[in-house]
Design a protein around this motif. Sequence first.
Motif, PDB file in Angstrom:
ATOM      1  N   MET A  51       0.809  -1.220   0.000  1.00 40.40           N
ATOM      2  CA  MET A  51       0.000   0.000   0.000  1.00 40.40           C
ATOM      3  C   MET A  51       0.841   1.270   0.000  1.00 40.40           C
ATOM      4  O   MET A  51       1.808   1.394   0.757  1.00 40.40           O
ATOM      5  CB  MET A  51      -0.927  -0.006   1.227  1.00 40.40           C
ATOM      6  N   ASP A  52       0.450   2.193  -0.859  1.00 36.16           N
ATOM      7  CA  ASP A  52       1.072   3.509  -0.913  1.00 36.16           C
ATOM      8  C   ASP A  52       0.623   4.313   0.307  1.00 36.16           C
ATOM      9  O   ASP A  52      -0.390   3.999   0.938  1.00 36.16           O
ATOM     10  CB  ASP A  52       0.659   4.217  -2.210  1.00 36.16           C
ATOM     11  N   ILE A  53       1.374   5.351   0.646  1.00 34.93           N
ATOM     12  CA  ILE A  53       1.010   6.190   1.790  1.00 34.93           C
ATOM     13  C   ILE A  53       0.146   7.361   1.361  1.00 34.93           C
ATOM     14  O   ILE A  53      -0.927   7.600   1.917  1.00 34.93           O
ATOM     15  CB  ILE A  53       2.273   6.704   2.514  1.00 34.93           C
ATOM     16  N   LYS A  54       0.599   8.089   0.362  1.00 34.95           N
ATOM     17  CA  LYS A  54      -0.093   9.322  -0.024  1.00 34.95           C
ATOM     18  C   LYS A  54      -1.137   9.009  -1.086  1.00 34.95           C
ATOM     19  O   LYS A  54      -0.827   8.891  -2.270  1.00 34.95           O
ATOM     20  CB  LYS A  54       0.922  10.354  -0.516  1.00 34.95           C
ATOM     21  N   MET A  55      -2.387   8.862  -0.613  1.00 34.69           N
ATOM     22  CA  MET A  55      -3.517   8.576  -1.499  1.00 34.69           C
ATOM     23  C   MET A  55      -4.688   9.480  -1.135  1.00 34.69           C
ATOM     24  O   MET A  55      -4.796   9.936   0.007  1.00 34.69           O
ATOM     25  CB  MET A  55      -3.939   7.100  -1.379  1.00 34.69           C
ATOM     26  N   PRO A  56      -5.580   9.759  -2.089  1.00 31.72           N
ATOM     27  CA  PRO A  56      -6.732  10.625  -1.817  1.00 31.72           C
ATOM     28  C   PRO A  56      -7.791   9.913  -0.985  1.00 31.72           C
ATOM     29  O   PRO A  56      -7.726   8.705  -0.768  1.00 31.72           O
ATOM     30  CB  PRO A  56      -7.257  10.934  -3.221  1.00 31.72           C
ATOM     31  N   VAL A  57      -8.784  10.694  -0.531  1.00 33.71           N
ATOM     32  CA  VAL A  57      -9.947  10.220   0.240  1.00 33.71           C
ATOM     33  C   VAL A  57      -9.530   9.755   1.626  1.00 33.71           C
ATOM     34  O   VAL A  57     -10.008  10.249   2.639  1.00 33.71           O
ATOM     35  CB  VAL A  57     -10.725   9.093  -0.485  1.00 33.71           C
ATOM     36  N   CYS A  58      -8.648   8.758   1.671  1.00 32.83           N
ATOM     37  CA  CYS A  58      -8.140   8.231   2.940  1.00 32.83           C
ATOM     38  C   CYS A  58      -6.700   7.818   2.681  1.00 32.83           C
ATOM     39  O   CYS A  58      -6.431   7.055   1.758  1.00 32.83           O
ATOM     40  CB  CYS A  58      -8.998   7.042   3.399  1.00 32.83           C
ATOM     41  N   SER A  59      -5.761   8.336   3.441  1.00 30.40           N
ATOM     42  CA  SER A  59      -4.353   8.045   3.196  1.00 30.40           C
ATOM     43  C   SER A  59      -4.023   6.592   3.518  1.00 30.40           C
ATOM     44  O   SER A  59      -4.755   5.908   4.239  1.00 30.40           O
ATOM     45  CB  SER A  59      -3.463   8.962   4.044  1.00 30.40           C
ATOM     46  N   GLY A  60      -2.892   6.144   2.999  1.00 31.87           N
ATOM     47  CA  GLY A  60      -2.456   4.792   3.299  1.00 31.87           C
ATOM     48  C   GLY A  60      -2.188   4.589   4.780  1.00 31.87           C
ATOM     49  O   GLY A  60      -2.420   3.500   5.320  1.00 31.87           O
ATOM     50  N   MET A  61      -1.707   5.631   5.462  1.00 32.77           N
ATOM     51  CA  MET A  61      -1.429   5.522   6.892  1.00 32.77           C
ATOM     52  C   MET A  61      -2.726   5.355   7.674  1.00 32.77           C
ATOM     53  O   MET A  61      -2.808   4.541   8.611  1.00 32.77           O
ATOM     54  CB  MET A  61      -0.674   6.759   7.385  1.00 32.77           C
ATOM     55  N   ASP A  62      -3.764   6.109   7.303  1.00 30.79           N
ATOM     56  CA  ASP A  62      -5.059   5.967   7.978  1.00 30.79           C
ATOM     57  C   ASP A  62      -5.665   4.595   7.687  1.00 30.79           C
ATOM     58  O   ASP A  62      -6.255   3.960   8.570  1.00 30.79           O
ATOM     59  CB  ASP A  62      -6.020   7.072   7.528  1.00 30.79           C
ATOM     60  N   ALA A  63      -5.513   4.140   6.439  1.00 25.06           N
ATOM     61  CA  ALA A  63      -6.020   2.810   6.079  1.00 25.06           C
ATOM     62  C   ALA A  63      -5.278   1.729   6.852  1.00 25.06           C
ATOM     63  O   ALA A  63      -5.876   0.729   7.291  1.00 25.06           O
ATOM     64  CB  ALA A  63      -5.871   2.585   4.582  1.00 25.06           C
ATOM     65  N   LEU A  64      -3.971   1.907   7.034  1.00 26.27           N
ATOM     66  CA  LEU A  64      -3.172   0.961   7.822  1.00 26.27           C
ATOM     67  C   LEU A  64      -3.741   0.822   9.226  1.00 26.27           C
ATOM     68  O   LEU A  64      -3.942  -0.301   9.728  1.00 26.27           O
ATOM     69  CB  LEU A  64      -1.720   1.460   7.893  1.00 26.27           C
ATOM     70  N   LYS A  65      -4.022   1.941   9.867  1.00 28.74           N
ATOM     71  CA  LYS A  65      -4.557   1.902  11.236  1.00 28.74           C
ATOM     72  C   LYS A  65      -5.910   1.190  11.292  1.00 28.74           C
ATOM     73  O   LYS A  65      -6.164   0.373  12.182  1.00 28.74           O
ATOM     74  CB  LYS A  65      -4.674   3.331  11.786  1.00 28.74           C
ATOM     75  N   LEU A  66      -6.769   1.501  10.334  1.00 23.67           N
ATOM     76  CA  LEU A  66      -8.106   0.906  10.315  1.00 23.67           C
ATOM     77  C   LEU A  66      -8.051  -0.601  10.070  1.00 23.67           C
ATOM     78  O   LEU A  66      -8.734  -1.385  10.743  1.00 23.67           O
ATOM     79  CB  LEU A  66      -8.965   1.584   9.244  1.00 23.67           C
ATOM     80  N   ILE A  67      -7.236  -1.006   9.098  1.00 20.57           N
ATOM     81  CA  ILE A  67      -7.156  -2.432   8.757  1.00 20.57           C
ATOM     82  C   ILE A  67      -6.529  -3.233   9.878  1.00 20.57           C
ATOM     83  O   ILE A  67      -7.014  -4.316  10.244  1.00 20.57           O
ATOM     84  CB  ILE A  67      -6.377  -2.621   7.437  1.00 20.57           C
ATOM     85  N   LYS A  68      -5.454  -2.722  10.469  1.00 21.83           N
ATOM     86  CA  LYS A  68      -4.786  -3.462  11.541  1.00 21.83           C
ATOM     87  C   LYS A  68      -5.662  -3.559  12.788  1.00 21.83           C
ATOM     88  O   LYS A  68      -5.596  -4.550  13.521  1.00 21.83           O
ATOM     89  CB  LYS A  68      -3.444  -2.813  11.896  1.00 21.83           C
ATOM     90  N   ALA A  69      -6.490  -2.547  13.034  1.00 16.65           N
ATOM     91  CA  ALA A  69      -7.383  -2.586  14.188  1.00 16.65           C
ATOM     92  C   ALA A  69      -8.475  -3.635  14.004  1.00 16.65           C
ATOM     93  O   ALA A  69      -8.878  -4.312  14.952  1.00 16.65           O
ATOM     94  CB  ALA A  69      -8.009  -1.215  14.405  1.00 16.65           C
ATOM     95  N   GLU A  70      -8.950  -3.790  12.776  1.00 20.08           N
ATOM     96  CA  GLU A  70     -10.052  -4.709  12.493  1.00 20.08           C
ATOM     97  C   GLU A  70      -9.582  -6.091  12.056  1.00 20.08           C
ATOM     98  O   GLU A  70     -10.204  -7.104  12.397  1.00 20.08           O
ATOM     99  CB  GLU A  70     -10.928  -4.102  11.385  1.00 20.08           C
TER     100      GLU A  70
END
Length: 224
Positions: A51-70
């Motif tokens: 996964m890339d970090i700098k992406m629109p709508v939701c950044s890769g870093m935010d997606a990382l946190k959400l996916i790892k939490a769930e």
Amino acid sequence: MKLMLADDHPLFLEGLQYLLETHGIQVAGVAKDGKEAVVQARMLQPDIILMDIKMPVCSGMDALKLIKAEMPEIKIVMLTTSEEDEDLFDAVKYGASGYLLKSTNARELVDMLSDLEKGEVPLSPGLGIRLLKEFKPSGAYDNNASPQRSEEAKRVQLTERQLEILEMVARGITYKEAGDALGLTERTVKYHMGRIIELLQLENRAQVIAYAARMGLVKYRTLE
């Protein structure tokens, strides 16, 4: 290996998918932003996400946190152009299983993904050193270092061989190169790293490097 890709550049995404599939790696799905990556991860349940970090709508870093939490069992490797220390440190802190720069060549990427399946952590050269610099405590090897820090470091007893291997890995030396230097097989070096991770009760190589520097277990002088 069931792999998912997340990147907002269509040409790069298509090229990466083609490259991986020519090396026999199944690409189960792709996402073009962080929000889509979370949705796709829920649907596809991949083993690994690149996964890339700098992406629109939701950044890769935010997606990382959400996916790892769930879905903590999914391994996420950040594949990015960002060499910013803050991005590297945040990725490790939020549970990334690796951090690779897009300058990584195809063979290295495929090999690192294979190693990731075996429990290793892919880091582009030099990033281990940055982790050490970030987490190295002030005065870690000073005679005036606090007794509390010394006691913390003593809680985990690593052998001299394990410390040698940890120092080399932290400097970005590969397991094979470390083995050649120490007269060991690559498999033996991997075994020692596995034991180090187990003894420190951590999850991956990046966390081990950071912890070792913070606790004063790695001789930082070797990096200077």
